[in-house]
Each structure stands twice: as C-alpha cells, then as structure tokens.
Design a protein around this motif. Structure first.
Motif, PDB file in Angstrom:
ATOM      1  N   LEU A 106      33.688   1.384 -11.892  1.00 22.83           N
ATOM      2  CA  LEU A 106      32.610   1.797 -12.803  1.00 22.83           C
ATOM      3  C   LEU A 106      31.730   2.887 -12.176  1.00 22.83           C
ATOM      4  O   LEU A 106      31.279   3.802 -12.870  1.00 22.83           O
ATOM      5  CB  LEU A 106      31.765   0.585 -13.198  1.00 22.83           C
ATOM      6  CG  LEU A 106      32.486  -0.452 -14.068  1.00 22.83           C
ATOM      7  CD1 LEU A 106      31.682  -1.739 -14.144  1.00 22.83           C
ATOM      8  CD2 LEU A 106      32.764   0.106 -15.452  1.00 22.83           C
ATOM      9  N   LEU A 107      31.515   2.802 -10.892  1.00 18.75           N
ATOM     10  CA  LEU A 107      30.743   3.836 -10.188  1.00 18.75           C
ATOM     11  C   LEU A 107      31.444   5.189 -10.305  1.00 18.75           C
ATOM     12  O   LEU A 107      30.818   6.201 -10.618  1.00 18.75           O
ATOM     13  CB  LEU A 107      30.573   3.442  -8.720  1.00 18.75           C
ATOM     14  CG  LEU A 107      29.682   4.300  -7.855  1.00 18.75           C
ATOM     15  CD1 LEU A 107      28.227   4.224  -8.320  1.00 18.75           C
ATOM     16  CD2 LEU A 107      29.768   3.836  -6.400  1.00 18.75           C
ATOM     17  N   ARG A 108      32.755   5.196 -10.094  1.00 17.99           N
ATOM     18  CA  ARG A 108      33.529   6.439 -10.236  1.00 17.99           C
ATOM     19  C   ARG A 108      33.510   6.955 -11.668  1.00 17.99           C
ATOM     20  O   ARG A 108      33.580   8.146 -11.907  1.00 17.99           O
ATOM     21  CB  ARG A 108      34.988   6.228  -9.806  1.00 17.99           C
ATOM     22  CG  ARG A 108      35.249   6.142  -8.328  1.00 17.99           C
ATOM     23  CD  ARG A 108      35.491   7.476  -7.645  1.00 17.99           C
ATOM     24  NE  ARG A 108      36.291   8.439  -8.366  1.00 17.99           N
ATOM     25  CZ  ARG A 108      37.620   8.486  -8.412  1.00 17.99           C
ATOM     26  NH1 ARG A 108      38.340   7.618  -7.755  1.00 17.99           N
ATOM     27  NH2 ARG A 108      38.230   9.422  -9.106  1.00 17.99           N
ATOM     28  N   GLN A 109      33.418   6.034 -12.640  1.00 18.13           N
ATOM     29  CA  GLN A 109      33.365   6.435 -14.042  1.00 18.13           C
ATOM     30  C   GLN A 109      31.941   6.808 -14.477  1.00 18.13           C
ATOM     31  O   GLN A 109      31.723   7.107 -15.637  1.00 18.13           O
ATOM     32  CB  GLN A 109      33.889   5.308 -14.946  1.00 18.13           C
ATOM     33  CG  GLN A 109      35.371   5.079 -14.812  1.00 18.13           C
ATOM     34  CD  GLN A 109      35.851   3.973 -15.738  1.00 18.13           C
ATOM     35  OE1 GLN A 109      35.207   2.948 -15.917  1.00 18.13           O
ATOM     36  NE2 GLN A 109      37.019   4.183 -16.326  1.00 18.13           N
ATOM     37  N   GLN A 110      31.026   6.790 -13.545  1.00 17.08           N
ATOM     38  CA  GLN A 110      29.623   7.132 -13.781  1.00 17.08           C
ATOM     39  C   GLN A 110      28.952   6.172 -14.767  1.00 17.08           C
ATOM     40  O   GLN A 110      28.029   6.543 -15.485  1.00 17.08           O
ATOM     41  CB  GLN A 110      29.479   8.581 -14.234  1.00 17.08           C
ATOM     42  CG  GLN A 110      30.017   9.556 -13.213  1.00 17.08           C
ATOM     43  CD  GLN A 110      29.932  11.002 -13.645  1.00 17.08           C
ATOM     44  OE1 GLN A 110      29.576  11.321 -14.773  1.00 17.08           O
ATOM     45  NE2 GLN A 110      30.253  11.903 -12.726  1.00 17.08           N
ATOM     46  N   LYS A 111      29.383   4.937 -14.769  1.00 17.72           N
ATOM     47  CA  LYS A 111      28.771   3.881 -15.580  1.00 17.72           C
ATOM     48  C   LYS A 111      27.880   3.064 -14.642  1.00 17.72           C
ATOM     49  O   LYS A 111      28.190   1.930 -14.270  1.00 17.72           O
ATOM     50  CB  LYS A 111      29.855   3.019 -16.230  1.00 17.72           C
ATOM     51  CG  LYS A 111      30.730   3.799 -17.195  1.00 17.72           C
ATOM     52  CD  LYS A 111      31.844   2.938 -17.761  1.00 17.72           C
ATOM     53  CE  LYS A 111      32.709   3.748 -18.717  1.00 17.72           C
ATOM     54  NZ  LYS A 111      33.863   2.968 -19.206  1.00 17.72           N
ATOM     55  N   TYR A 112      26.775   3.681 -14.256  1.00 13.53           N
ATOM     56  CA  TYR A 112      25.940   3.152 -13.183  1.00 13.53           C
ATOM     57  C   TYR A 112      25.291   1.802 -13.487  1.00 13.53           C
ATOM     58  O   TYR A 112      25.334   0.913 -12.622  1.00 13.53           O
ATOM     59  CB  TYR A 112      24.908   4.193 -12.764  1.00 13.53           C
ATOM     60  CG  TYR A 112      25.562   5.499 -12.377  1.00 13.53           C
ATOM     61  CD1 TYR A 112      26.491   5.555 -11.337  1.00 13.53           C
ATOM     62  CD2 TYR A 112      25.292   6.666 -13.069  1.00 13.53           C
ATOM     63  CE1 TYR A 112      27.123   6.740 -10.986  1.00 13.53           C
ATOM     64  CE2 TYR A 112      25.913   7.861 -12.725  1.00 13.53           C
ATOM     65  CZ  TYR A 112      26.829   7.885 -11.690  1.00 13.53           C
ATOM     66  OH  TYR A 112      27.452   9.058 -11.353  1.00 13.53           O
TER      67      TYR A 112
END
Length: 167
Positions: A106-112
């Motif tokens: 999720l971090l890589r997908q920018q879903k912080y």
C-alpha cells in the motif's frame, strides 16, 4: 532448531531439489533465503517463489513472501502483489507479518492512510516492530507529518540497535 553452516544448508536444499523431494517447498525456502539476504536478491527470490507456485504451493507464507518481494521490486505489478497478500490474510486473518507486507504494498501504491493502518496492526509482533515503525515513518513523511515521521524513525532505529546488541 539446529544451526547449520550456510554452505551445508545450501547443499542440502539443492540435494532435496535435485531428488524431487517437495520441490515447491524447497523453492519457497530458497526464495525466502534470497529475500532475507542483505541486500536481498529479489530476482532470485521471485524466480524461486514463481517455481513454488508452479508446484501448486499456495499457502500464506508463500503468498506473503512473494507479495513482499514484489513490493520491493520497482518493476512488479503492485495490484497482483496486493491480491496475493490479501489471499494470505484470508487464510491467516490477524497475522501481523502479513499486515506489514500489505502495508509495504500500500505504501508503494501511495495509499498512505491504509498503509498506516496496516503498519499499526503489524506492531503486534515484536519481530515486526522495527520494520512497521520504519513503514509508519515513510507513510507519515509522505503525508507531510514530519513530527510523526521523525518519531517512528527514531523508534525504528532504537529497536534495530537493541536487536543488534541482544545476544
């Protein structure tokens, strides 16, 4: 468990693979070992995890480790990684290690905000705390909260230092 010399372990795993004994599980072990190297050998770990999948090995550890390797690979399809880690969570709901992996994806997908929630769940595992705090620091940094980012980075560094000094 009994500690084995690295070369002896590698030789035994290769012998097991060459003899056809549980090749899916041997590939899983080899892929996990490559993933845990410093620095990780992502290419080799992904190859082994793919081979394990070809042997119809679909258990949470493989799904999680494959998703984790994909989260670290700049060229990986993160939607597939997310699907894999969610399959693992369906098999082992509440497992902190799997939440840490999903947080990485999720971090890589920018879903912080979602990543933060998963990293906070991962804190339940003492083995995952340093990594989870590191993920929290990166997510809060991306959200522009320097104070929370600094706090979690300090905790992560302290935990890693404590682990290095623990016998």
């Amino acid at each position: 468990s009994k500690e084995l010399d690295e070369s002896v372990l590698q030789e035994r795993l290769q012998r097991a693979l060459d003899s056809g004994i549980s090749p899916g599980f041997v590939h899983f072990i080899l892929g996990t070992r490559d993933l845990l190297r410093d620095p990780p050998d992502l290419k080799s770990s992904l190859e082994h995890f793919s081979a394990a999948q070809q042997h119809n090995i679909t258990y949470p550890g493989l799904l999680n480790n494959l998703a984790y390797a994909m989260a670290k690979d700049p060229e990986a399809d993160l939607n597939i990684a997310l699907e894999l880690v969610e399959q693992a969570l369906r098999m082992m709901p509440g497992e902190p290690v799997i939440y840490e992996t999903r947080g990485q994806v999720l971090l890589r997908q920018q879903k912080y905000p979602q990543a933060i929630a998963d990293f906070e769940r991962a804190l339940a595992s003492s083995a995952m705390r340093a990594d989870a705090h590191d993920g929290l620091a990166r997510a809060w940094d991306q959200l522009g909260n320097a104070e929370k980012a600094a706090y979690h980075q300090q905790v992560s560094q302290r935990l890693r230092a404590e682990n290095r000094t623990t016998p």
